[in-house]
Scaffold this motif. Structure first.
Motif: not given
Ligand code: C2O
Ligand code: CU
Ligand code: CU
Length: 484
Positions: A107-113, A156-158
């Motif tokens: 799993a993954t995902n996306l964060h716009v820091h 940002h996948h914990h």
């Protein structure tokens, strides 16, 4: 592509390399190319994708496979098969749409820091899970007064953030200035570290390295080892530096060149500030003006001691082996020669945000970072608790200003990061700041404390704050905030 296993490498190696295994992508390259090259490559940049007419639509495919990294063919993680992923250039008021395609096996995902956008729904939602083989459409609407500056994106996948960033998943986002600053050129320097094994695979790390916060043996700029930059004397360049390392602090300096700091993170200073060196904690960015001086100058990262865990040997922030005095690592080499350029017009003043020192504070809070031994394992906590996505740790009212005292009760530094809402630093170790400094990652030194104020403007919803030593975040040093 699968990571190359030792067994298949040995097998193929024994078959006689070049003639037999042509076509096994990655493998031939990995074995046939030297692991280090002595000639410095010219600095290269990832593709740039720019918004137009108020929007930018991009596709980011996360995958595991062959990529060019540190001057060799490696098998790593990448967005769109390049490390770093594409640079996204947008404007305040834009709508940014990112179609994330997950071709990883996890799993993954996306964060716009750092972007000040909604944390809900298809926005900068840290709780979204994009399973392997799945995709997701993110949509970020930047407010019209969004601060210009340097931002970045990463997964940002914990639980696997550190692995995925260390593996190669990151890229730059630039929010353009309303009034351009005149320079000859702009360079985006995405600094990352990683470790490759002899076969070109990303090295697995031990539990001990996770607890310390992993640091790679390769320190890279835009995926390259000590690339070369060229300029004429007297040129003014803009350097946008991102610390995309999973845990490494960067204490940066460059001999003989004139540096002026425009901003840290999204916090534009009222005037450019002359600097000699700067410390970037993981996640921090620097927006710099460099006025060049004839000669050869090395941009270096000097060792920074971020503390040790009690009773654990060898966990002091590591040094990159094989470098000159073992205490500083060359990141890039700038050669300045030729006809003198300049002079340059004055830098327009950055637009200033409200100074929160004079704002009424609705709530005072204290967040204590702990790294303690329990049941034979280090527990990484905030206020004694490990991350639980179903629990809300902090509730704030939209429109209010809060003051947070960040207390580090452990013997290592922790860089504290809050999503969506930037922090203004009020006090560092008992010393009040006499100017406005806004950052989204704030270092809280070992056994030290920092006081910040946050204006919970614009957006409601649930989001997170955490230590940006990404291993610590994965080990639980993260909390949930809800603004309503
Ligand atoms: Cu760059 Cu929540 O992180
Ligand atoms: Cu972030
Ligand atoms: Cu930490």
């Amino acid at each position: 592509m699968e990571p190359l296993s030792r067994r298949s490498a040995l097998l193929l190696g024994s078959l006689g390399l070049a003639s037999t295994v042509m076509g096994v992508t990655g493998l031939v390259m990995t074995l046939a190319r030297p692991t280090t090259s002595t000639a410095e490559p010219d600095l290269t940049y990832p593709p740039v994708l720019k918004s137009s007419a108020g929007r930018l639509d991009v596709q980011l495919e996360a995958s595991h496979g062959p990529v060019q990294l540190a001057g060799r063919q490696a098998s790593a993680l990448a967005y769109n098969h390049e490390i770093p992923g594409p640079t996204l250039r947008i404007q305040p008021g834009d709508v940014l749409r990112i179609h994330l395609v997950n071709n990883l096996r996890e799993a993954t995902n996306l964060h716009v820091h750092g972007l000040h956008v909604s944390p809900q729904g298809q926005g900068d939602n840290a709780f979204t899970v994009v399973g392997p083989g799945r995709d997701f459409g993110y949509e970020y609407r930047l407010p019209d007064d969004h601060p210009p500056g340097v931002y970045w994106y990463h997964p940002h996948h914990h639980g696997n953030v550190a692995d995925q960033v260390f593996g190669g998943l990151f890229g730059a986002i630039i929010v353009e200035d309303p009034e351009p600053i005149s320079t000859v050129r702009e360079r985006i320097l995405v600094v990352s570290d990683t470790t490759l094994d002899p076969f070109g695979n990303i090295q697995q790390v031990s539990q001990m390295e996770r607890m310390a916060g992993r640091e790679g043996t390769l320190l890279l700029v835009n995926g390259q080892l000590n690339p070369r930059l060229e300029a004429r004397p007297g040129e003014r360049e803009r350097w946008r530096i991102i610390n995309a390392c999973a845990a490494r602090y960067l204490r940066l300096s460059i001999d003989g060149q004139r540096l002026q700091l425009l901003a840290t993170d999204s916090g534009r200073l009222p005037q450019p500030l002359a600097t000699e060196d700067l410390l970037l904690a993981p996640g921090n960015r620097a927006d710099l003006l460099v006025t060049t001086v004839t000669g050869e100058a090395v941009l270096r990262a000097t060792h920074y001691n971020r503390g040790v865990m009690p009773g654990m040997p060898g966990t002091e922030g590591s040094r990159v082996p094989g470098t000159e005095d073992n205490d500083s690592t060359p990141l890039a080499t700038l050669r300045v020669a030729g006809k003198q350029a300049g002079p340059w017009p004055v830098v327009p003043a950055g637009s200033q945000r409200a100074d929160l020192r004079s704002s009424p504070v609705a709530v005072h809070r204290r967040l204590t970072f702990g790294a303690g031994m329990g049941m034979g394992m280090m527990g990484f906590t905030i206020n004694g608790r490990q991350f639980d996505a179903t629990r809300t740790d902090t509730i704030a009212s939209v429109g209010s200003v809060e003051e947070w005292t960040l207390v580090n009760g452990s013997s290592m530094d922790h860089p504290f990061h809050l999503h969506v809402w930037p922090m203004q630093i009020i006090e560092e170790d008992g010393q009040a700041l006499d100017f406005v400094r806004r950052q989204d990652v704030v270092n809280v030194p070992a056994n030290g404390r920092v006081t910040v104020r946050v204006a919970f403007d614009d957006f409601v919803g649930r989001s997170v704050y955490h230590c940006h030593i990404l291993d610590h975040e994965d080990l639980g040093m993260m909390g949930v905030i809800e603004v309503r």
